[in-house]
Scaffold this motif. Structure first.
Motif, PDB file in Angstrom:
ATOM      1  N   PRO A  30       0.686  -1.274   0.253  1.00 13.29           N
ATOM      2  CA  PRO A  30       0.004  -0.028  -0.064  1.00 13.29           C
ATOM      3  C   PRO A  30       0.844   1.326   0.097  1.00 13.29           C
ATOM      4  O   PRO A  30       0.534   2.156  -0.610  1.00 13.29           O
ATOM      5  N   ASN A  31       1.959   1.217   0.745  1.00 16.55           N
ATOM      6  CA  ASN A  31       2.720   2.462   0.797  1.00 16.55           C
ATOM      7  C   ASN A  31       3.590   2.752  -0.467  1.00 16.55           C
ATOM      8  O   ASN A  31       4.269   3.994  -0.430  1.00 16.55           O
ATOM      9  N   PHE A  47       9.872   6.473   7.641  1.00 18.19           N
ATOM     10  CA  PHE A  47      10.459   5.356   7.162  1.00 18.19           C
ATOM     11  C   PHE A  47      10.275   5.116   5.642  1.00 18.19           C
ATOM     12  O   PHE A  47      11.006   4.992   4.726  1.00 18.19           O
ATOM     13  N   TRP A  48       8.820   5.260   5.244  1.00 19.26           N
ATOM     14  CA  TRP A  48       8.162   5.184   4.162  1.00 19.26           C
ATOM     15  C   TRP A  48       8.898   6.348   3.084  1.00 19.26           C
ATOM     16  O   TRP A  48       9.341   6.337   1.763  1.00 19.26           O
ATOM     17  N   ALA A  57      14.929   6.019  -1.698  1.00 17.35           N
ATOM     18  CA  ALA A  57      16.162   5.345  -1.950  1.00 17.35           C
ATOM     19  C   ALA A  57      15.891   4.459  -3.263  1.00 17.35           C
ATOM     20  O   ALA A  57      16.445   3.951  -3.856  1.00 17.35           O
ATOM     21  N   ILE A  58      14.433   4.017  -3.311  1.00 14.49           N
ATOM     22  CA  ILE A  58      13.935   3.389  -4.627  1.00 14.49           C
ATOM     23  C   ILE A  58      14.286   4.253  -5.757  1.00 14.49           C
ATOM     24  O   ILE A  58      14.652   3.592  -7.160  1.00 14.49           O
ATOM     25  N   ARG A  59      14.189   5.576  -5.716  1.00 11.20           N
ATOM     26  CA  ARG A  59      14.201   6.548  -7.013  1.00 11.20           C
ATOM     27  C   ARG A  59      15.605   6.709  -7.321  1.00 11.20           C
ATOM     28  O   ARG A  59      15.997   6.840  -8.257  1.00 11.20           O
ATOM     29  N   SER A  60      16.508   6.656  -6.351  1.00 13.68           N
ATOM     30  CA  SER A  60      18.067   6.632  -6.788  1.00 13.68           C
ATOM     31  C   SER A  60      18.252   5.729  -7.786  1.00 13.68           C
ATOM     32  O   SER A  60      17.925   4.510  -7.576  1.00 13.68           O
ATOM     33  N   LYS A  97      13.617   8.956  15.523  1.00  6.02           N
ATOM     34  CA  LYS A  97      14.893   9.008  14.468  1.00  6.02           C
ATOM     35  C   LYS A  97      14.457   8.153  13.287  1.00  6.02           C
ATOM     36  O   LYS A  97      13.606   7.518  13.189  1.00  6.02           O
ATOM     37  N   TYR A  98      15.504   8.514  12.228  1.00  5.22           N
ATOM     38  CA  TYR A  98      15.265   7.615  11.051  1.00  5.22           C
ATOM     39  C   TYR A  98      16.312   6.426  11.167  1.00  5.22           C
ATOM     40  O   TYR A  98      17.324   6.740  11.409  1.00  5.22           O
ATOM     41  N   TYR A  99      15.799   5.204  11.245  1.00  4.36           N
ATOM     42  CA  TYR A  99      16.541   4.111  11.346  1.00  4.36           C
ATOM     43  C   TYR A  99      17.205   3.647  10.141  1.00  4.36           C
ATOM     44  O   TYR A  99      16.907   2.819   9.318  1.00  4.36           O
ATOM     45  N   LEU A 100      18.485   4.440   9.939  1.00  3.51           N
ATOM     46  CA  LEU A 100      19.308   4.151   8.753  1.00  3.51           C
ATOM     47  C   LEU A 100      20.562   3.991   9.430  1.00  3.51           C
ATOM     48  O   LEU A 100      21.235   5.179   9.774  1.00  3.51           O
ATOM     49  N   LEU A 101      21.007   2.780   9.586  1.00  5.11           N
ATOM     50  CA  LEU A 101      22.211   2.532  10.082  1.00  5.11           C
ATOM     51  C   LEU A 101      23.376   1.913   9.476  1.00  5.11           C
ATOM     52  O   LEU A 101      23.237   1.529   8.421  1.00  5.11           O
TER      53      LEU A 101
END
Length: 976
Positions: free
Chosen positions: A814-815, A931-932, A938-941, A971-975
């Protein structure tokens, strides 16, 4: 691994064994299992004797070659058998024997050439047989004997030439005249017309001469020609007259038989010098001249004579004084084969007080009347009395009262239906009583009351149904009791009392349904032989107390052929107590299952026969013979045994003879045979042994072993292969290039077992990935995907585990495809091509999508297909330097958990990954929206540079303190 190495070493052993000497089996002969050097080659349908003798060993001593189609015995047929002592060549249709057929058989003592078609013999055929003592040429077609035929047989003792066509006695006499050791000649059933001879004499050693059934019309010999003969048979020479004996010296003849000749007894005794007591007067027409004969005998022999034979003289009546004029007969009187109907208590023997044996067999006697005292004087010297082969229906009381000292009484083979209770009264010295083959139905306690010294009692084949109490109570010395072939169904409680010395008891062929308990109550210390075969024993349950518990001395037990269905079940511990048993017979019993402990108590058993004992295929239980370590002979023919294993037969360490024929096993394990160190005789005929590699070791063992004879090994066929034989079926395919491949196969096996575990642990997924990449690289699909790489069909391929499908369906799709987003996702359940290989679908999905999103969870890490998908995406990431892989972690995964998955850990160390917010966040909605948003960016990159910019922006937006998951909820969970 172990089994393969064992097989390889076994093959090496087999090939080494090929170099050994030839084994211990023969084409057409069987060596006697107990007598080394004794061979029988019977009914082999061979036409050449060399086919029979070629593989016999040089130590052969006794050889029987019978019932074949040889025709010719060529020269040197036994050249390699120079130790032969006895040779039988009877019934072989032999017509010709080569001059040197028996060359160098210097040790031969017996030669049997009977029942052939020999019409002519070479004069030198027996030249080398210097030690021959017995020669039989019976039933051939010899018409003459060549000169010197027996010239070298100086040790010959017995010469038999009956049933030929010899017509010249002079030739016979001349051929044997120099044989100084010859004692017996049999030339019956020939065409001799006289005993005329040239100037030769019979050897002085010759004492027995049989000339019956010739055509003698005269003797025609000189006075002294028969002076050394002791036994002379001239019977059935119907033309032989009385005067033929005039002047012939017969003083040394101890037995002369003149049955069915034209000799007149009275005239003969008047002109001959023979002792009248040595003449057999049977069948000489004396039915009306008996008294006259007695007078003449008394004149010729005085007051006593040893034997008188009056058989076959058609004598009907014996008056009380018929033998009064005879001299005293000191040994035997033979009145057999006459027409006697009444003997009146042997009154005709009143004057023969010295007589010891009376033979009244084959007459027409119908009863033996009572001879109650007082009668005339008893015949106290008679010890043997025989009434066999008469028609006796009844025996009265005291029937043998006049012969109180007889030790042997034969009443068998009559029709005796009534035996008076006191018929045997007075016979207190009787030792052997034959009443077999009569019609007796009852025995009573008084029947054997006086026969307390009886040792052998034979009542076989009567109609006795019950043994009443105290029937044998007086027979304390009885050793053998034969009740076989009756209708006995039970024995009363005291029926066997008194049999304190009984050793052999025969109850076969009766109607017993249970084994009487009195057996082990009465015979616990005496019985050695018990025959119970062909009764009606049948057991339907496995629990049954042993009826042999106290028979500690029993050595021979027969239980075979129970009627009509067999034993059916052999109860557990049925043979308990039989520690001394040596022989056990269980054939023809239709036993459904032999329990594993069936023979546990038979520790002393030497012989066991089980042939035809079971129903259908018999699975012998492991250990069934475990206690039979003294067994020397085992017969298990026709039992349907499918397997021959060490677990079943391995404990038979003293087994000497094993008969396995007519079973259904297709192979025999070599280790099982090798566990039988004493095996000397093995019969595997009529077993469908397969001629395949499975039996290659067995084939080699049968051909080359030196200790075990395999019966008719070289005639054992291959199933469904008419021209092939088991001993030589092709085994090359089983051992191809062994020298070259032995090292290579061993090296490969060791390498694989050493390296394979390491490869599995370290490189399992790389190897699997490489395999699939290798296939795809060369496939048309691979090339097509690379051509379309810049124009991808999907924005992202979603790799996830089925356990996370709910999150993918409810959150991810859906997202990314809804809510204003326009991404086109590839999902395996929706977009994979039906019917296509799953690997090809995965490869196509990865290379048809700009990105691969891996939804990582603990279940994802455990999935092989998910691992393959991340491997393919990693290939593009690391080897093609394309930013195609996005990791989304649904749950907290520690570094320790990731460390087990080398490929995953490598990706996570190089690439950033997104963490799905946990449910305990302060504001889960805001965290999920963030997150979305980042996942869409990231998908567009589309390049490495764009990805780096995104990463930098993300890190700039975050404050340093917010990196810690425990201090920031938004936070944005990008580790990294």
């Amino acid at each position: 691994m172990a089994s393969l190495i064992y097989w390889l070493f076994s093959v090496a052993f087999v090939l080494g064994a090929v170099q050994m000497a030839s084994g211990y089996s023969y084409s057409n002969c069987i060596e006697d299992a107990y007598w080394k050097g004794t061979f029988k080659c019977v009914n082999r349908e061979e036409t050449k004797i060399t086919n029979i003798t070629k593989d016999l060993p040089s130590y052969t001593i006794n050889l029987t070659i019978s019932i074949n189609h040889l025709g010719v015995i060529p020269d040197n047929s036994f050249g390699h058998l120079q130790k032969l002592e006895q040779l039988r060549l009877d019934r072989n249709n032999i017509t010709t024997i080569g001059q040197f057929a028996f060359k160098n058989l210097l040790h031969l003592t017996s030669l049997n050439l009977s029942f052939n078609q020999i019409s002519e013999l070479n004069p030198a055929v027996f030249k080398d047989l210097h030690n021959l003592t017995f020669l039989s040429l019976t039933n051939n077609t010899l018409k003459r004997l060549p000169g010197g035929i027996f010239s070298t047989l100086l040790k010959l003792e017995t010469l038999i030439m009956s049933q030929n066509h010899l017509n010249n006695f002079s030739e016979v006499a001349e051929s044997v005249s120099h044989l100084v050791n010859l004692t017996k000649i049999d030339i019956c059933f020939n065409n001799l017309t006289s005993l005329s001879h040239s100037n030769v004499s019979l050897p002085k050693s010759l004492t027995t001469l049989y000339l019956s059934r010739n055509n003698l019309s005269t003797l025609g010999c000189n006075q002294s020609f028969l002076e050394n003969i002791k036994v002379l048979d001239l019977s059935y020479n119907q033309r032989l007259p009385t005067m033929a004996f005039e002047g012939v010296d017969l003083r040394r003849v101890s037995y002369l038989r003149l049955r069915s000749t034209s000799v007149k007894v009275m005239e003969f005794l008047n002109i001959s010098n023979i002792n009248a007591g040595h003449v057999d007067f049977s069948d000489m027409g004396l039915e009306n001249d008996t008294e006259l004969l007695c007078i003449l005998l008394k004149e010729k022999n005085g007051e006593s004579i040893k034997n008188v034979s009056l058989g076959s003289n058609k004598i009907v009546n014996l008056t009380n004084n018929i033998l009064n004029q005879c001299p005293n007969i000191t040994q035997a009187l033979d009145l057999s084969h006459n027409k006697l109907r009444n003997i009146s208590c042997l009154n005709f023997l009143d004057r023969q007080t010295m007589l010891k044996s009376v033979n009244l067999e084959h007459n027409h006697l119908t009863f033996l009347k009572s001879c109650k005292p007082p009668q005339m004087g008893n015949l106290t010297n008679i010890t043997d009395l025989s009434y066999r082969y008469n028609r006796i229906l009844s025996v009265g009381s005291y029937a043998f009262y006049r012969t109180p000292n007889i030790t042997t009484l034969q009443l068998n083979i009559n029709t005796i239906a009534y035996l008076d209770r006191k018929a045997l009264m007075g016979l207190n010295k009787l030792e052997t009583l034959r009443l077999d083959n009569n019609l007796l139905t009852d025995l009573f306690s008084e029947t054997f009351e006086d026969t307390f010294n009886l040792k052998i009692l034979n009542l076989r084949n009567n109609r006795i149904s019950v043994i009443f109490n105290r029937t044998f109570h007086s027979l304390k010395n009885l050793n053998t009791l034969d009740l076989g072939g009756n209708k006995i169904s039970h024995i009363t409680p005291s029926g066997l009392d008194g049999l304190q010395s009984l050793s052999k008891f025969y109850l076969d062929g009766n109607n017993f349904q249970t084994i009487d308990t009195s057996l082990y109550r009465v015979f616990q210390d005496t019985l050695t032989v018990l025959d119970l075969q062909s009764n009606q024993f049948r057991f339907l349950k496995e629990t049954y107390s042993s009826p042999f518990m106290n028979l500690s001395k029993l050595k021979d037990l027969k239980l075979d052929g129970q009627r009509p269905h067999g034993l059916t079940v052999l109860p557990k511990h049925f043979f308990r107590g039989l520690h001394s048993l040596k022989s056990l017979y269980l054939t023809n019993n239709n036993i459904f299952n032999l329990p594993p402990d069936a023979f546990d108590d038979l520790t002393g058993l030497h012989f066991l026969t089980l042939d035809n004992c079971c129903v259908g295929v018999t699975q012998l239980q492991p250990g069934i013979f475990k206690n039979l370590r003294n067994l020397t002979r085992l017969t298990v023919e026709n039992m349907g045994i499918p397997n021959f294993t060490k677990e079943v037969f391995g404990n038979l360490t003293k087994l000497h003879i094993l008969q396995l024929n007519r079973n259904v096993m297709q192979s025999i394990r070599l280790d099982a045979l090798e566990s039988l160190p004493k095996l000397h005789y093995l019969d595997i005929r009529n077993i469908p042994l397969s001629c395949t590699c499975e039996n290659s070791l067995l084939q080699n063992w049968t051909v080359h072993n030196k200790n075990t004879q395999v019966v008719y090994l070289y005639n054992l066929p291959c199933p469904n292969q008419e021209k092939s034989r088991f001993h030589n079926f092709d085994t090359k395919v089983c051992y191809i290039d062994l020298e070259e491949y032995f090292f290579l196969s061993t090296a490969v096996v060791i390498f694989l077992f050493t390296v394979a575990p390491l490869l599995y642990v370290k490189l399992y997924w790389k190897m699997k990935y490489g395999y699939y990449v290798f296939i795809s690289w060369f496939g048309e699909q691979w090339r097509r995907l690379r051509e379309k790489e810049e124009n991808c069909k999907y924005d992202a391929f979603i790799s996830y585990n089925s356990s996370d499908e709910q999150w993918v369906m409810d959150q991810l799709i859906p997202n990314l495809e809804g809510n204003g987003s326009s991404f086109k996702l590839c999902l395996h359940h929706r977009d994979f091509e039906l019917g296509r290989n799953i690997v090809d679908n995965i490869v196509s999905a990865v290379y048809s999508s700009r990105k691969t999103i891996c939804v990582v969870s603990r279940n994802f890490l455990k999935s092989e297909w998910c691992s393959l998908e991340i491997q393919l995406a990693s290939y593009r990431l690391f080897d093609e330097h394309r930013d195609v892989l996005l990791l989304v972690c649904l749950e907290q995964i520690s570094e320790r958990q990731v460390s087990c998955y080398h490929s995953m850990r490598k990706v996570m160390l190089k690439k950033t990954y997104l963490q799905w917010p946990s449910s305990d966040c302060t504001d889960p909605t805001q965290a999920q929206a963030l997150f979305w948003n980042q996942l869409r960016r990231a998908i567009r990159s589309g390049s490495r540079q764009e990805a780096e910019e995104i990463n930098n922006e993300v890190h700039e937006e975050e404050e340093p303190g917010n990196v810690d998951t425990h201090t920031s909820d938004e936070k944005y969970y990008l580790l990294t």
